[in-house]
Design a protein around this motif. Sequence first.
Motif, short mmCIF file in Angstrom:
data_model
loop_
_atom_site.label_atom_id
_atom_site.label_comp_id
_atom_site.label_asym_id
_atom_site.label_seq_id
_atom_site.Cartn_x
_atom_site.Cartn_y
_atom_site.Cartn_z
N ILE A 64 -59.04 -6.00 4.42
CA ILE A 64 -58.85 -7.01 3.36
C ILE A 64 -60.18 -7.28 2.64
O ILE A 64 -60.24 -7.32 1.41
N TYR A 124 -61.42 -4.15 0.65
CA TYR A 124 -60.57 -3.87 -0.52
C TYR A 124 -61.00 -4.72 -1.70
O TYR A 124 -61.13 -4.23 -2.83
N HIS A 125 -61.23 -6.01 -1.47
CA HIS A 125 -61.62 -6.90 -2.56
C HIS A 125 -63.00 -6.54 -3.11
O HIS A 125 -63.26 -6.70 -4.31
N THR A 134 -53.43 -0.30 0.58
CA THR A 134 -54.05 -1.36 1.38
C THR A 134 -52.98 -2.22 2.03
O THR A 134 -53.07 -2.57 3.21
N LEU A 135 -51.94 -2.57 1.26
CA LEU A 135 -50.85 -3.39 1.80
C LEU A 135 -50.14 -2.67 2.94
O LEU A 135 -49.84 -3.29 3.97
N VAL A 152 -52.35 -2.81 6.03
CA VAL A 152 -52.36 -4.15 6.62
C VAL A 152 -51.07 -4.39 7.41
O VAL A 152 -51.10 -4.91 8.54
#
Length: 241
Positions: A22, A25-26, A134-135, A138
């Motif tokens: 997370i 990714y940001h 990414t989702l 996760v």
Amino acid sequence: TKEKISGWGMAANQVGSILGVIITYHIAEGMICFNCITGRSATFLISSILFLLFCLPVFLFLKDSTQPIASQENQPSTTPLKETLKNLRNIRQVPGVLPYLISYYCFADAILTLQLFVALYLELVAGFTDGEKTLSVVFALFFAILGALLSGKIAEIFKNTKRAIAFFIALFAILIGALALAQGYWAFMVIIILNGFAYGALFSLSRAFYSNLVPHDRQGEFFGLYVLFERFASFVGPLMW
């Protein structure tokens, strides 16, 4: 039980992985900027800083409660390579360890290869964007936590840890085949999530089963070999890919 303890360790590992995914990714997408450092290349720098930060509690507060290691003076000197080769020769002294390590190598090789290339596969074959990849990761890691925490219950359901391991190896074979045939966003997502659950359960059960095979007074030595087999499994699969 050992299955539950192994499951908690595996779950904690995946919690860290989710946080890392997370955060990076940001940074990679430019949503977070540290002194104007952003983008994909910046994730390596930030990851190294975060790694050091999260290691500090271990360095500062983790205490070793075991007895001091006996002095090795007057003993013949050895090198890490010689020590490893000696440990490899000693494997045969404990029944079941070598066959299990070979089995572990085979299924770990397939699973670790899938983990390494799944993001690339989802991008090129499934057409996932960076956000969707990414989702999916996760969600997979979240279900890996569930699989790890439920590994003790799963072993009880099968009434045998070895039988539960065999089930999840077979499930992985089916899921990898399904991934090759999947069509559509949700089909890929469901398969990736199930892969995550199976991964968390399988690797937790594997460590617990192996700890029952090896002598209790030589756990460090034999788990060193366990990790060695896992590391070898990390490069043969990618070479084949």
